[in-house]
Enzyme design. Structure first.
Site, mmCIF file in Angstrom:
data_model
loop_
_atom_site.group_PDB
_atom_site.id
_atom_site.type_symbol
_atom_site.label_atom_id
_atom_site.label_comp_id
_atom_site.label_asym_id
_atom_site.label_seq_id
_atom_site.Cartn_x
_atom_site.Cartn_y
_atom_site.Cartn_z
ATOM 1 N N TYR A 164 40.780 39.576 27.472
ATOM 2 C CA TYR A 164 40.656 38.430 28.376
ATOM 3 C C TYR A 164 40.509 37.134 27.574
ATOM 4 O O TYR A 164 41.172 36.127 27.852
ATOM 5 C CB TYR A 164 39.431 38.679 29.261
ATOM 6 C CG TYR A 164 39.133 37.635 30.282
ATOM 7 C CD1 TYR A 164 39.919 37.493 31.422
ATOM 8 C CD2 TYR A 164 38.029 36.793 30.139
ATOM 9 C CE1 TYR A 164 39.623 36.539 32.384
ATOM 10 C CE2 TYR A 164 37.717 35.854 31.094
ATOM 11 C CZ TYR A 164 38.514 35.724 32.210
ATOM 12 O OH TYR A 164 38.212 34.776 33.156
ATOM 13 N N LYS A 168 42.980 33.990 27.551
ATOM 14 C CA LYS A 168 42.492 32.686 28.030
ATOM 15 C C LYS A 168 42.582 31.623 26.937
ATOM 16 O O LYS A 168 42.831 30.454 27.230
ATOM 17 C CB LYS A 168 41.050 32.826 28.527
ATOM 18 C CG LYS A 168 40.927 33.607 29.847
ATOM 19 C CD LYS A 168 41.758 32.989 30.944
ATOM 20 C CE LYS A 168 41.273 33.320 32.339
ATOM 21 N NZ LYS A 168 42.170 32.797 33.385
HETATM 22 N N1 LIG Z 1 34.624 33.458 38.502
HETATM 23 C C1 LIG Z 1 34.337 33.039 37.271
HETATM 24 O O1 LIG Z 1 33.158 32.797 36.895
HETATM 25 C C2 LIG Z 1 35.423 32.812 36.293
HETATM 26 C C3 LIG Z 1 35.078 32.522 34.959
HETATM 27 C C4 LIG Z 1 36.087 32.222 34.046
HETATM 28 C C5 LIG Z 1 37.404 32.255 34.464
HETATM 29 N N2 LIG Z 1 37.710 32.593 35.755
HETATM 30 C C6 LIG Z 1 39.121 32.634 36.119
HETATM 31 O O2 LIG Z 1 39.306 32.020 37.375
HETATM 32 C C7 LIG Z 1 40.452 32.594 38.024
HETATM 33 C C8 LIG Z 1 40.080 33.012 39.440
HETATM 34 O O3 LIG Z 1 39.185 34.094 39.378
HETATM 35 P P1 LIG Z 1 38.120 34.449 40.517
HETATM 36 O O4 LIG Z 1 36.808 34.486 39.843
HETATM 37 O O5 LIG Z 1 38.318 33.588 41.711
HETATM 38 O O6 LIG Z 1 38.489 35.971 40.823
HETATM 39 P P2 LIG Z 1 39.230 36.684 42.068
HETATM 40 O O7 LIG Z 1 39.412 38.094 41.687
HETATM 41 O O8 LIG Z 1 38.479 36.395 43.314
HETATM 42 O O9 LIG Z 1 40.604 35.904 42.135
HETATM 43 C C9 LIG Z 1 41.721 36.224 41.336
HETATM 44 C C10 LIG Z 1 42.893 36.462 42.246
HETATM 45 O O10 LIG Z 1 44.070 36.690 41.451
HETATM 46 C C11 LIG Z 1 44.854 37.666 42.140
HETATM 47 N N3 LIG Z 1 45.770 38.322 41.203
HETATM 48 C C12 LIG Z 1 45.460 39.248 40.269
HETATM 49 N N4 LIG Z 1 46.573 39.636 39.626
HETATM 50 C C13 LIG Z 1 47.594 38.946 40.159
HETATM 51 C C14 LIG Z 1 48.995 38.908 39.891
HETATM 52 N N5 LIG Z 1 49.543 39.700 38.962
HETATM 53 N N6 LIG Z 1 49.768 38.042 40.614
HETATM 54 C C15 LIG Z 1 49.215 37.255 41.574
HETATM 55 N N7 LIG Z 1 47.890 37.277 41.883
HETATM 56 C C16 LIG Z 1 47.100 38.093 41.174
HETATM 57 C C17 LIG Z 1 43.836 38.631 42.708
HETATM 58 O O11 LIG Z 1 44.372 39.401 43.775
HETATM 59 C C18 LIG Z 1 42.701 37.703 43.141
HETATM 60 O O12 LIG Z 1 42.788 37.333 44.498
HETATM 61 C C19 LIG Z 1 40.899 33.743 37.119
HETATM 62 O O13 LIG Z 1 41.930 33.300 36.273
HETATM 63 C C20 LIG Z 1 39.661 34.055 36.296
HETATM 64 O O14 LIG Z 1 39.959 34.670 35.086
HETATM 65 C C21 LIG Z 1 36.756 32.885 36.673
#
Ligand SMILES: NC(=O)c1ccc[n+]([C@@H]2O[C@H](COP(=O)([O-])OP(=O)(O)OC[C@H]3O[C@@H](n4cnc5c(N)ncnc54)[C@H](O)[C@@H]3O)[C@@H](O)[C@H]2O)c1
Length: 286
Positions: A164, A168
């Site tokens: 990851y 990233k």
């Molecule tokens: N939540 C956090 O604290 C956090 C921290 C750092 C980074 N992020 C990043 O933020 C972004 C959103 O994450 P989140 O926390 O809302 O999680 P989440 O799981 O709620 O949202 C991610 C979404 O991406 C969709 N997805 C996964 N693979 C896919 C694909 N191949 N094609 C299209 N859609 C796809 C999933 O179905 C999901 O709805 C991600 O990139 C995650 O890595 C989140």
């Protein structure tokens, strides 16, 4: 008038978590939204997109305009279709938020090739797949704004997140190149490092922070990034943890330069304070 009146936004992974909040807020601000999500489990092992269909419906029932797109961003052909969907439905595209993501947390030695490939495929390759055609279109059509999602793990490291973090950090590097290449075409590029309580993090965040860092708290800062309010900024990285907003930047030490000589190990040892920065402790995200 909303801040995004007349704009068209593509948001990947907008079926839940952060992406859903961006979609709902952008729509409330007047944007027409392509709500993309492939669906499935947080580790990307299964598929099915009912949540994203529901987000598009929710926007339409509130009087906004949105279409659902179920492309897997890791698949180049399907990702190309995202631009086509936006153009067919709304005629143009002004905003892209690359947000889709999965996690397969394991210590480095336990990270099998299949886990590594799956994570890099969705995050890094997915960002490339979706952005390339959109960037090309924006270049020929007056510009736009792209927000790429990195992570504090990618920039600072985190135990158990080698695949990851690598993906990233790659997105962070890509974003800088896109900001440089997009500048003369009016394409602004941001990188976003979010921290919020979603299905990806609900078991990782301490309970007192999990309650505070709800995903809707981050959405206005992302609205700032994609709206004219942030013009002419580009190439910047914002960390958003709940309501806290802070820029993240690389810093350089003062530097040691031995004139025309090739530096020796002893010179490096003797000039430690000119080469290295003082230890400042961890970044305070809270
Ligand atoms: N939540 C956090 O604290 C956090 C921290 C750092 C980074 N992020 C990043 O933020 C972004 C959103 O994450 P989140 O926390 O809302 O999680 P989440 O799981 O709620 O949202 C991610 C979404 O991406 C969709 N997805 C996964 N693979 C896919 C694909 N191949 N094609 C299209 N859609 C796809 C999933 O179905 C999901 O709805 C991600 O990139 C995650 O890595 C989140």
């Amino acid at each position: 008038m909303g801040m995004l009146e007349g704009k068209v936004a593509i948001i990947t992974g907008a079926g839940g978590g952060l992406g859903r909040e961006y979609a709902l807020l952008f729509s409330r601000e007047g944007a027409k939204v392509v709500v993309n999500d492939f669906g499935g489990s947080p580790d990307g092992r299964s598929e099915g997109s009912p949540a994203a269909v529901a987000v598009a419906k929710e926007i339409r029932s509130a009087g906004g305009e949105a279409i659902f797109n179920g492309a897997d961003v890791g698949d180049a052909g399907q990702a190309q279709g995202l631009l086509r969907s936006a153009l067919d439905a709304f005629g143009h595209v002004d905003i892209l938020v690359n947000n889709a993501g999965i996690l397969r947390d394991k210590s480095f030695v336990k990270t099998e090739e299949a886990d590594w490939d799956a994570v890099v495929r969705v995050h890094l390759k997915g960002t490339y797949n979706v952005t390339r055609p959109v960037f090309a279109w924006m270049k020929d059509n007056g510009g736009g704004v792209i927000v790429n999602t990195t992570s504090a793990s990618g920039l600072l490291g985190n135990f158990g997140q080698s695949s990851y973090a690598a993906a990233k950090a790659g997105i962070w590097g890509l974003s800088h190149v896109l900001a440089i290449e997009g500048a003369k075409f009016g394409i602004r590029v941001w990188t976003l490092a979010p921290t919020a309580t979603t299905r990806l993090t609900q078991d990782l965040l301490p309970p007192e922070l999990a309650a505070k860092w709800q995903p809707h708290r981050l959405a206005p800062a992302v609205l700032y990034m994609v709206s004219d309010a942030s013009k002419p900024l580009t190439g910047k990285t914002l960390s958003l943890s709940g309501s806290k907003i802070q820029e993240l930047k690389l810093v350089a030490g003062p530097g040691y330069w031995p004139g025309d000589e090739t530096p020796t190990v002893q010179q490096i040892v003797d000039n430690f304070d000119k080469i290295f920065l003082p230890e400042t402790g961890p970044i305070d995200f809270v």
